[in-house]
Design a protein around this motif. Sequence first.
Motif, PDB file in Angstrom:
ATOM      1  N   UNK A 214       0.848  -1.195   0.000  1.00  0.00           N
ATOM      2  CA  UNK A 214       0.000   0.000   0.000  1.00  0.00           C
ATOM      3  C   UNK A 214       0.883   1.244   0.000  1.00  0.00           C
ATOM      4  N   UNK A 215       0.767   2.015  -1.083  1.00  0.00           N
ATOM      5  CA  UNK A 215       1.541   3.253  -1.222  1.00  0.00           C
ATOM      6  C   UNK A 215       0.642   4.427  -0.861  1.00  0.00           C
ATOM      7  N   UNK A 216       1.104   5.293   0.049  1.00  0.00           N
ATOM      8  CA  UNK A 216       0.321   6.457   0.483  1.00  0.00           C
ATOM      9  C   UNK A 216       0.983   7.730  -0.033  1.00  0.00           C
ATOM     10  N   UNK A 217       0.201   8.550  -0.744  1.00  0.00           N
ATOM     11  CA  UNK A 217       0.687   9.838  -1.253  1.00  0.00           C
ATOM     12  C   UNK A 217      -0.141  10.949  -0.634  1.00  0.00           C
ATOM     13  N   UNK A 218       0.532  11.990  -0.139  1.00  0.00           N
ATOM     14  CA  UNK A 218      -0.161  13.163   0.410  1.00  0.00           C
ATOM     15  C   UNK A 218      -0.033  14.317  -0.575  1.00  0.00           C
ATOM     16  N   UNK A 219      -1.166  14.777  -1.101  1.00  0.00           N
ATOM     17  CA  UNK A 219      -1.185  15.926  -2.011  1.00  0.00           C
ATOM     18  C   UNK A 219      -2.255  16.897  -1.523  1.00  0.00           C
ATOM     19  N   UNK A 220      -2.257  18.104  -2.081  1.00  0.00           N
ATOM     20  CA  UNK A 220      -3.323  19.062  -1.772  1.00  0.00           C
ATOM     21  C   UNK A 220      -4.193  19.241  -3.009  1.00  0.00           C
ATOM     22  N   UNK A 221      -5.381  19.784  -2.810  1.00  0.00           N
ATOM     23  CA  UNK A 221      -6.277  20.017  -3.946  1.00  0.00           C
ATOM     24  C   UNK A 221      -5.663  21.026  -4.914  1.00  0.00           C
ATOM     25  N   UNK A 222      -4.861  21.953  -4.393  1.00  0.00           N
ATOM     26  CA  UNK A 222      -4.211  22.929  -5.277  1.00  0.00           C
ATOM     27  C   UNK A 222      -3.200  22.239  -6.183  1.00  0.00           C
ATOM     28  N   UNK A 223      -2.495  21.225  -5.657  1.00  0.00           N
ATOM     29  CA  UNK A 223      -1.564  20.451  -6.489  1.00  0.00           C
ATOM     30  C   UNK A 223      -2.305  19.832  -7.668  1.00  0.00           C
ATOM     31  N   UNK A 224      -3.483  19.275  -7.397  1.00  0.00           N
ATOM     32  CA  UNK A 224      -4.273  18.656  -8.456  1.00  0.00           C
ATOM     33  C   UNK A 224      -4.787  19.699  -9.442  1.00  0.00           C
ATOM     34  N   UNK A 225      -5.178  20.883  -8.923  1.00  0.00           N
ATOM     35  CA  UNK A 225      -5.636  21.967  -9.807  1.00  0.00           C
ATOM     36  C   UNK A 225      -4.548  22.364 -10.792  1.00  0.00           C
ATOM     37  N   UNK A 226      -3.348  22.590 -10.259  1.00  0.00           N
ATOM     38  CA  UNK A 226      -2.233  23.075 -11.089  1.00  0.00           C
ATOM     39  C   UNK A 226      -1.799  22.022 -12.096  1.00  0.00           C
ATOM     40  N   UNK A 227      -1.732  20.753 -11.645  1.00  0.00           N
ATOM     41  CA  UNK A 227      -1.274  19.702 -12.555  1.00  0.00           C
ATOM     42  C   UNK A 227      -2.271  19.430 -13.672  1.00  0.00           C
ATOM     43  N   UNK A 228      -3.541  19.789 -13.454  1.00  0.00           N
ATOM     44  CA  UNK A 228      -4.555  19.579 -14.495  1.00  0.00           C
ATOM     45  C   UNK A 228      -4.845  20.829 -15.308  1.00  0.00           C
ATOM     46  N   UNK A 229      -4.264  21.967 -14.913  1.00  0.00           N
ATOM     47  CA  UNK A 229      -4.459  23.191 -15.700  1.00  0.00           C
ATOM     48  C   UNK A 229      -3.839  23.048 -17.078  1.00  0.00           C
ATOM     49  N   UNK A 230      -2.712  22.308 -17.142  1.00  0.00           N
ATOM     50  CA  UNK A 230      -2.088  21.954 -18.425  1.00  0.00           C
ATOM     51  C   UNK A 230      -1.828  20.453 -18.400  1.00  0.00           C
ATOM     52  N   UNK A 231      -2.841  19.641 -18.656  1.00  0.00           N
ATOM     53  CA  UNK A 231      -2.689  18.187 -18.524  1.00  0.00           C
ATOM     54  C   UNK A 231      -1.656  17.613 -19.466  1.00  0.00           C
ATOM     55  N   UNK A 232      -1.024  16.513 -19.012  1.00  0.00           N
ATOM     56  CA  UNK A 232       0.052  15.896 -19.788  1.00  0.00           C
ATOM     57  C   UNK A 232      -0.229  14.441 -20.129  1.00  0.00           C
ATOM     58  N   UNK A 233      -1.413  13.962 -19.880  1.00  0.00           N
ATOM     59  CA  UNK A 233      -1.627  12.540 -20.165  1.00  0.00           C
ATOM     60  C   UNK A 233      -2.966  12.056 -19.694  1.00  0.00           C
TER      61      UNK A 233
END
Length: 437
Positions: A214-233
Amino acid sequence: MKIEEVKSTTKTQRIATHSHVKGLGLDEAGNAKQSACGLVGQEAARESVTPFYLFLQTALALAVAQELGNKVPFCPMVGSEVYSSEIKKTEVLMENFRRAIGLRIKETKEVYEGEVTELTPCETENPMGGYGKTISHVIIGLKTGKGTKQLKLDPSIYESLQKERVEVGDVIYIEANSGAVKRQGRCDTFATEFDLEAEEYVPLPKGDVHKKKEIVQDVTLHDLDVSNARPQGGQDILSMMGQLMKPKKTEITDKLRAEINKVVNRYIDQGVAELVPGVLFVDEVHMLDIECFTYLHRALESTIAPIVVFASNRGNCLIRGTEDISSPHGIPLDLLDRVMIIRTMLYKSQETKQIIKIRAQTEGINISEDALTHLAEIGTKTTLRYAVQLLTPASLLGRVQGKENVEREQVEEINELFYDAKSSAKILQDQHLKFMK
């Protein structure tokens, strides 16, 4: 052979105003100790810091951040940050709101984990011709407490092994699907190999080499917003994290955020992710204008909202962006009605003395008991901040005079060189005719 210990340079860096605050100083029952974690007094205020929209001092807010730890998002901002030439004020507020909301993503992946017993790259003739050789595959041996396994890996994984600087004796895991390599540390069986070594040792993994982890990743909603503003895949979690850093600020639309919220809610419903509401700390909240306060109403009532903490040192003043609307702390009354205001009391002389003593220890200043008492008296007459600020110049003066400790004489001499805010204001008031208007 002479061996000298290399001293850390951490303590020689400049001490910030609240560097001495390490937490709220509560016991197991949630009751505040009189002096603990760098905080002195204000027991009622420290006990009342609970998960609501709060209005409190900067020092208490930073104590909350220390208490939460690094797993819960804590996003500090200053009210004046919203005034940007690149993006709207409301966008800056929403960005910080989303930074304060964490998402803990749990993924079960097939991995090969163990201590590296063999690492052999196998070369072959270059298919493009010439005299050079290329790596065709890599043979790696992994050992756990239950057994060993030999793997034949793609040459691209060998590059990942080199980047992680994997050697025989290291504990690693390799993701079966993506081929990603993660070095966890050196196996603890090598812990006594060298006397001097700055290495992190980890125990030999238990179970089989090939397992589900089980791999646990901690991100914020802003991280997801920024990474999807210019999607790469694709739409998987890793592609969402593909592009976190941007050279230029880009405004993220409400439509995009709504789509991300749908994905997040789906992950939560499936049990893949867990929402971690953090804390948004807005210092100098009186710097926000009426437009920002109106926007805050909607943001605070959202289903996905962090705990919001406001701090201000203003009394009754005009609300920024209006011409004649005055309100306590510069906050509209309807928003003020939604917050819980923490009561803070004036410090007593003994508490002031304790705080100055803690600051002196934090800054590495040796000070006598008589000098501490005198500084506490100055702090009671003027302000605590002014008394604390006298510590460094008094210490420098003592050093010039060849004294190891700061004595009362140095404090008295330094106090005569400077004015505190109250004294300066009184001089301006009494001698206002001598100054330009």
